[in-house]
Enzyme design. Structure first.
Site, short mmCIF file in Angstrom:
data_model
loop_
_atom_site.label_atom_id
_atom_site.label_comp_id
_atom_site.label_asym_id
_atom_site.label_seq_id
_atom_site.Cartn_x
_atom_site.Cartn_y
_atom_site.Cartn_z
CE LYS A 157 -0.29 -0.08 5.05
NZ LYS A 157 -1.07 -0.61 6.19
NE ARG B 274 -6.97 0.53 11.19
CZ ARG B 274 -5.75 0.28 10.72
NH1 ARG B 274 -4.80 1.18 10.80
NH2 ARG B 274 -5.47 -0.89 10.17
CE1 TYR C 146 13.11 31.73 3.75
CE2 TYR C 146 13.52 29.37 3.58
CZ TYR C 146 13.08 30.57 3.01
OH TYR C 146 12.63 30.58 1.73
CG MET D 285 9.35 23.51 -0.38
SD MET D 285 8.21 24.49 -1.37
CE MET D 285 7.26 25.33 -0.12
C1 PLP Z 1 -0.37 -1.69 6.83
C2 PLP Z 1 -1.06 -2.93 7.22
C3 PLP Z 1 -0.36 -4.11 7.42
C4 PLP Z 1 1.16 -4.20 7.40
O1 PLP Z 1 1.68 -3.68 8.60
P1 PLP Z 1 3.26 -3.68 8.94
O2 PLP Z 1 3.30 -3.26 10.35
O3 PLP Z 1 3.90 -2.69 8.03
O4 PLP Z 1 3.74 -5.06 8.72
C5 PLP Z 1 -1.10 -5.27 7.66
N1 PLP Z 1 -2.45 -5.23 7.71
C6 PLP Z 1 -3.14 -4.10 7.55
C7 PLP Z 1 -4.63 -4.12 7.64
C8 PLP Z 1 -2.49 -2.90 7.32
O5 PLP Z 1 -3.19 -1.78 7.17
#
Ligand code: PLP
Length: 393
Positions: free
Chosen positions: A37, A136, A286, A334
């Site tokens: 992701k 969540r 800055y 920046m």
């Molecule tokens: C991001 C995520 C993971 C992976 O987590 P890590 O701590 O990076 O291994 C697994 N399951 C879900 C639902 C996540 O959102």
């Protein structure tokens, strides 16, 4: 195309080795879903997903349908799980791109059912998420009672997996995880009692896998004739999460081995673009937060907070040039920052600067950045700017 000299190198061989190592840790208990992701934690989905699949990950995990479409383009054969679920109007894309989504509410099921029926699709797989304590996403017991009837014989959807997210698998006492697994067990018996069955139990992030939880999760799965699927993210990219110090020196053997075997995948580099000498009392950056205490030599680098170099590192962090540490002086701008290179007389314009990674015998890790910036490595990686090109090495 030549770019401004600030870039990220991705060691795809290290990634493949990490995937193989993690698949070995999971086996024979669990299969592996590689979490890619947020553009593979800032490492580039396009560069990372194909090697992860080549190294044996049959499943990829992404946040959104948009990311799922990109994962499908990169890996036509992989299973792609959308961890954040589909939003209204995205059902058609889910079907078209053969994505699998996480569901926990009836509205999500409505959306997918309508899209599946419109496309004449059958047995569209979904993973049903249970909230086992993180509050969540996921169904509680009442929510589960509402969605389970939706997976009857007439449904175009197929309940392929039950999933939950362990939110404290890095804690030594393991009480949260045990309580979550107990609640998962209750949910599984509720699902069984409703006459439903899923093939997979999808549980466990990097921390759970490295702490050696695969056997426990697989044993729970086996009680319901399910197989276990685990979902590491950070560990794929070569970092073992920092565990509760209460683990002490007696860390689980799986974690000790992971610390030896995992190799960081990402290095972030740039080049010295200009050098200048300044007299004592010259101010830098800055608001002149740094004042030269003596005649100094300064190097300009083309990386700033818009590239992901946290402004909180101003005047309190060093980067690597010619194998030595050069302090960041003055406020990070920046797009640029300034290094004190007075102690590195041989430095030249064009010299490589390591922002994150190894040079000679010195290393700056994502944990070092995270500690200085008051955050975690996940955030350090994911905010490296989109304008910084990712290059496979
Ligand atoms: C991001 C995520 C993971 C992976 O987590 P890590 O701590 O990076 O291994 C697994 N399951 C879900 C639902 C996540 O959102």
């Amino acid at each position: 195309m030549l770019t401004r000299p600030c870039w990220v190198e991705i060691d795809t061989r290290a990634l493949e080795d990490n995937v193989r190592f993690l698949a070995g840790l999971a086996a024979p208990h669990a299969d592996l879903l590689a979490v890619v992701k947020a553009d593979a934690y800032g490492h580039s989905l396009a560069l990372c997903a194909p090697p992860a699949v080549r190294a044996g990950a049959r499943w990829l995990g992404v946040t959104s349908v948009e990311e799922g479409i990109a994962a499908r383009a990169a890996c036509p054969e992989a299973r792609v799980l959308v961890l954040g679920g589909a939003f209204p109007g995205q059902g058609g894309d889910v079907i078209r791109h053969r994505l699998t989504t996480v569901v926990w509410e009836t509205a999500q099921i409505d959306e997918l059912e309508a899209a599946a029926n419109a496309a004449g699709a059958h047995a569209v797989p979904v993973h049903l998420e249970i909230d086992t304590g993180m509050s969540r996403q996921g169904a509680d017991a009442e929510g589960l009672a509402r969605v389970l009837p939706r997976f009857g014989a007439g449904s175009p959807l197929h309940l392929e997996a039950v999933m939950t997210h362990l939110f404290a698998a890095d804690e030594a006492d393991g009480r949260q995880t045990q309580s979550q697994l107990d609640r998962t067990d209750e949910a599984l018996s509720q699902i069984e009692a409703a006459g439903r069955h899923a093939e997979w139990l999808n549980v466990g992030n990097s921390a759970a896998l490295l702490a050696g939880q695969s056997g426990t999760i697989a044993a729970l799965a086996a009680r319901y004739k399910m197989k276990a699927l685990m979902r590491p993210g950070l560990a794929l990219y070569g970092l073992a999460p920092q565990y509760d110090p209460a683990f002490g020196p007696e860390v689980p053997p799986t974690l000790a081995e992971a610390r030896r075997r995992l190799r960081p995948v990402l290095s972030w580099k740039c080049r010295v673009v200009a050098l200048r000498s300044v007299p004592a009392n010259a101010v830098v950056g800055y608001n002149g937060t740094f004042v030269a205490t003596e005649p100094m030599r300064l190097a300009l680098i083309p990386a700033g907070y818009a590239d992901g170099l946290d402004r909180k590192l101003s005047n309190r962090f060093s980067l690597l040039v010619r194998g030595q540490r050069a302090p960041l002086v003055g406020r990070i701008s920046m797009d640029q920052a300034v290094l004190d290179v007075t102690e590195i007389p041989a430095i030249q314009t064009g010299d490589e600067v390591v922002i994150l990674g190894t040079q000679g015998t010195e290393t700056i890790s994502a944990f070092d950045h995270a500690q200085a910036a008051g955050t975690i490595p996940w955030e350090i990686f994911t905010r490296i700017g989109q304008r910084v090109p990712r290059i496979a090495i």
